[in-house]
Every structure is written in structure tokens, then in C-alpha cells.
Design a protein around this motif. Structure first.
Motif, PDB file in Angstrom:
ATOM      1  N   VAL A  34       0.859  -1.187   0.000  1.00  0.00           N
ATOM      2  CA  VAL A  34       0.000   0.000   0.000  1.00  0.00           C
ATOM      3  C   VAL A  34       0.892   1.232   0.000  1.00  0.00           C
ATOM      4  CG1 VAL A  34      -1.770   1.332   1.202  1.00  0.00           C
ATOM      5  CG2 VAL A  34      -1.834  -1.173   1.273  1.00  0.00           C
ATOM      6  N   TYR A  56       0.449   5.348   0.290  1.00  0.00           N
ATOM      7  CA  TYR A  56      -0.598   6.303   0.638  1.00  0.00           C
ATOM      8  C   TYR A  56      -0.043   7.715   0.781  1.00  0.00           C
ATOM      9  CZ  TYR A  56       1.111   5.769   5.470  1.00  0.00           C
ATOM     10  OH  TYR A  56       1.893   5.741   6.607  1.00  0.00           O
ATOM     11  N   GLU A  97      -4.961   7.250   8.142  1.00  0.00           N
ATOM     12  CA  GLU A  97      -4.210   6.008   8.301  1.00  0.00           C
ATOM     13  C   GLU A  97      -5.044   4.888   8.922  1.00  0.00           C
ATOM     14  OE1 GLU A  97      -0.351   6.459  10.021  1.00  0.00           O
ATOM     15  OE2 GLU A  97       0.204   8.124   8.694  1.00  0.00           O
ATOM     16  N   LEU A 123      -5.599   1.844   6.735  1.00  0.00           N
ATOM     17  CA  LEU A 123      -4.570   0.825   6.543  1.00  0.00           C
ATOM     18  C   LEU A 123      -4.888  -0.467   7.285  1.00  0.00           C
ATOM     19  CD1 LEU A 123      -1.370   3.061   6.848  1.00  0.00           C
ATOM     20  CD2 LEU A 123      -2.581   2.345   4.766  1.00  0.00           C
ATOM     21  N   LYS A 131       3.605  -0.820   3.932  1.00  0.00           N
ATOM     22  CA  LYS A 131       2.670   0.310   3.867  1.00  0.00           C
ATOM     23  C   LYS A 131       3.526   1.565   3.846  1.00  0.00           C
ATOM     24  CE  LYS A 131      -0.875  -2.248   6.459  1.00  0.00           C
ATOM     25  NZ  LYS A 131      -0.101  -3.447   6.840  1.00  0.00           N
TER      26      LYS A 131
END
Length: 264
Positions: free
Chosen positions: A42, A44, A50, A53, A62
């Protein structure tokens, strides 16, 4: 960064761009949740909550790729290359972008870069702050005789200059939503003043849909001073238009100017 595909069994590169919405995680789509559950990586942005997530599998990378208007820690080219690299080496990359990925979010650039490597892509729209934040404040974009259309305009272009479209928009009766323009609110207000719209209602919404949301309302002549006084900063959007007069906070302003008009 060198783009090379590491030979690993069962890797199927894919990139999914998902609009994370204006900030409230409850406004995230069910389809977005399903996609996150299948992510191998991921990536972002700033302004992405957040909390989203938690929908991704435990243990996967992430990666924050901070893309605020005042944060140049990742250029768009670097982000494009990073997305491709992760897809080739890990598989399914979910790219979380605040708002909607094709609404002032450079989603097309990322998809175009991915498809140049023949990587399959998918788009999952999100709620843009341009419409979501005003809606949550009960400010309609189109309403009766007040407005028959709305414009969403970037406050500053890629050169850091005020968009020429704003000068055109200010001539209309449309509702005008300005993104990425809070730092130039005084200059933007001057555009409307030049069109003799000094008393046009204006709202400024900061951190729309989040617990830190702030809204101030005023008129073109006063909005820059109000923004400074209330310390409104990015991320924030501006809404110019008669529809702002429907907001409860605008009632005292309307009453004040009606009294002034009666006296003169």
C-alpha cells in the motif's frame, strides 16, 4: 531507482488507485475495502486517514509517499517509479489517494506510467473534498435560482500562479470551489472584487469531514481577514457563491448587511 522485475513465483503485477475520500474513514467505499484486503503493498498520500490501513493484510509494506502541496519529499516522477517497482517485485499495489484519484490528484499520470509497463490497472473512485466537504456543511452546489452549475478550480497551477480559469469562473453565477488556494486567498478574493462581487458569500472549510474540521464564512471583502484571524491553513478549500448564504453561520452576516442597506 532501477526498475527491474525480481523473479518470484506467482507474482502478478497490478495497480489499483483508490480514492480515500475527504478524511473520514467511514466515507471510504466498500469496493475500496475489498481491494485493500488483497494488497501486497500500500502506498498512501498525506491527508489519507491512516485508519484505512487496517483493512490491508498484516505484514505487508505500507509506504507513505507524502504529497502535500507544501511537501516535496516525493516528486510525481519518483512516486510513479516507486509504484511500478513495487508492482513488478511484489504484485498488487494499492495506491491510496485522498479525495478522488482523478480529481486534482494526478491519478492519470500514475495510471499512464503503469500502463507504459503493461501493468494492469483499476480505478476505484472516492468522494472528493470539493463536493464532500461542502455537502457535510449542508452547502449545496446547485440550488434553485442561486446557482445552476458549479466549477471546481485549482487555486494555483503547476507554476504556482493563480489559475486563469478563476478569472473566467468569477464572471459567472456558478458556485466556485477552489482547491489548493488557501495560501492565495487574498489574491483570489481580489479576482471576485474586480467583478464587483464584494458581498458574495464565501465559506472556507479546513480538514473537511475530520474531527479537526473548521469552517468560517464571510463575504469576498472580509474572507482573507477572517482566514488570517481564525488561522485557517491547508488543507482547506474555498467556496464562493450565493449558496453559501444557506449556511447557518451566514445568517448574522446577511442580517448585518440588510440593516446597512436599509440605513442607506
Amino acid at each position: 531507482m532501477i526498475l527491474n522485475k525480481v523473479e518470484k513465483a506467482n507474482i502478478e503485477p497490478k495497480i489499483t488507485l483508490i480514492g480515500a475520500g475527504p478524511g473520514d474513514p467511514d466515507l471510504f467505499s466498500l469496493k475500496g475495502v475489498k481491494a485493500l484486503k488483497t494488497a501486497d503493498v500500500v502506498l498512501y498520500d498525506a491527508n489519507v486517514n491512516e485508519a484505512l490501513l487496517c483493512h490491508a493484510p498484516d505484514g505487508i509494506p505500507k509506504v507513505y509517499v507524502g504529497k502535500r502541496s507544501d511537501d516535496e519529499s516525493f516528486s510525481q516522477d519518483a512516486v510513479n517509479r516507486l509504484i511500478i517497482d513495487y508492482a513488478l517485485n511484489y504484485g498488487h499495489v494499492v495506491r491510496l489517494k485522498s479525495g478522488d484519484p482523478f480529481f486534482f490528484a494526478k491519478g492519470y499520470e500514475e495510471i499512464d506510467a503503469a500502463e507504459s509497463y503493461s501493468i494492469p490497472t483499476e480505478i476505484i473512485p472516492g468522494i472528493s473534498s470539493a463536493t464532500g466537504a461542502p455537502s457535510l456543511q449542508k452547502i449545496p452546489m446547485i440550488y434553485k435560482d442561486m446557482s445552476e452549475s458549479f466549477w471546481a478550480v485549482t487555486g494555483t497551477n503547476s507554476k504556482g500562479e493563480i489559475s486563469e480559469d478563476l478569472y473566467i469562473a468569477a464572471k459567472t453565477k456558478a458556485t466556485i470551489v477552489v482547491l489548493n488556494g488557501i495560501e492565495k486567498v487574498k489574491e483570489i478574493a481580489a479576482i471576485f472584487q474586480a467583478e464587483s462581487k464584494n458581498l458574495l458569500p464565501v465559506a472556507v472549510i479546513q480538514n473537511g469531514s475530520t474531527p479537526d474540521e473548521k469552517i468560517v464564512v464571510g463575504i469576498v471583502d472580509t474572507i482573507a481577514e477572517i482566514v488570517e484571524d481564525k488561522r485557517i491553513t491547508a488543507p482547506a478549500l474555498l467556496v464562493f457563491g450565493d449558496v453559501v448564504s444557506l449556511h447557518p453561520q451566514f445568517q448574522p452576516i446577511r442580517d448585518f448587511y440588510e440593516i446597512i442597506a436599509e440605513e442607506y
